[in-house]
Scaffold this active site. Sequence first.
Site, PDB file in Angstrom:
ATOM      1  N   LYS A  10       5.447 -31.561  -9.286  1.00 47.84           N
ATOM      2  CA  LYS A  10       4.760 -32.439  -8.335  1.00 47.84           C
ATOM      3  C   LYS A  10       5.720 -33.438  -7.670  1.00 47.84           C
ATOM      4  O   LYS A  10       6.833 -33.670  -8.157  1.00 47.84           O
ATOM      5  CB  LYS A  10       3.624 -33.178  -9.058  1.00 47.84           C
ATOM      6  N   TYR A  50      -6.979 -28.417  -4.010  1.00 48.54           N
ATOM      7  CA  TYR A  50      -7.760 -29.135  -5.018  1.00 48.54           C
ATOM      8  C   TYR A  50      -9.255 -29.204  -4.660  1.00 48.54           C
ATOM      9  O   TYR A  50      -9.948 -30.111  -5.128  1.00 48.54           O
ATOM     10  CB  TYR A  50      -7.203 -30.549  -5.214  1.00 48.54           C
ATOM     11  N   ASN A 113       1.585 -36.972 -12.763  1.00 51.53           N
ATOM     12  CA  ASN A 113       1.838 -36.390 -14.085  1.00 51.53           C
ATOM     13  C   ASN A 113       2.779 -35.189 -14.046  1.00 51.53           C
ATOM     14  O   ASN A 113       2.675 -34.278 -14.868  1.00 51.53           O
ATOM     15  CB  ASN A 113       0.519 -36.076 -14.798  1.00 51.53           C
ATOM     16  N   HIS A 116       1.707 -29.286 -12.414  1.00 51.88           N
ATOM     17  CA  HIS A 116       0.382 -28.661 -12.377  1.00 51.88           C
ATOM     18  C   HIS A 116       0.423 -27.372 -13.178  1.00 51.88           C
ATOM     19  O   HIS A 116       1.455 -26.702 -13.235  1.00 51.88           O
ATOM     20  CB  HIS A 116       0.002 -28.324 -10.924  1.00 51.88           C
ATOM     21  N   GLU A 127      -4.567 -19.488  -6.953  1.00 56.97           N
ATOM     22  CA  GLU A 127      -3.542 -20.481  -6.623  1.00 56.97           C
ATOM     23  C   GLU A 127      -2.227 -19.812  -6.223  1.00 56.97           C
ATOM     24  O   GLU A 127      -1.550 -20.268  -5.297  1.00 56.97           O
ATOM     25  CB  GLU A 127      -3.358 -21.439  -7.814  1.00 56.97           C
TER      26      GLU A 127
END
Length: 141
Positions: A10, A50, A113, A116, A127
């Site tokens: 990320k 998302y 975080n 993913h 995805e």
Amino acid sequence: MNNRTFAIIKPDAVKNGNTGKIYDRILKADFKILCAKLLRMTVGQAEGFYAIHKERPFFNELTEFMSSGACMVLALEKDDAVNEWRKTIGATNPDDADLGTIRKDFATNVQENAVHGSDSNENAEKEIGFFFSQSELIANK
Ligand code: UDP
Ligand code: MG
């Protein structure tokens, strides 16, 4: 059982200079990188990716964060890849993540975080298809 999953390093991790370290963790955990690319998502792409979270209170912040800078998207291969990758990254909130997991070591907070991971075989395939074409996926076969 599926042998593919989808991962993102990320924007927080890329900005913090952790791309190489996380890539190394992926290889050390015995995943094969089927395909990887560095890109910057538009807000629209982040909203599409998302979409399952669109009713959640953090949706706007999340899509803003995911489009705030470059990220690395990856298609990974290993036996039982979805579960294996979830184990390697740890819990969503780094405060709850086990020692030695990627999120424990590199996440800033529950939103930023570091990585993913797909949550099911069905979503892994969706995805992967969201970011990679068939021809890109056979490049490393
Ligand atoms: N997220 C957030 N606030 C929360 C929960 C999640 O900003 O309270 C973000 C975080 O970046 C997380 C992503 O939304 O990775 C997707 O949430 P999910 O519950 O699917 O967690 P994951 O599958 O990534 O562990
Ligand atoms: Mg999820």
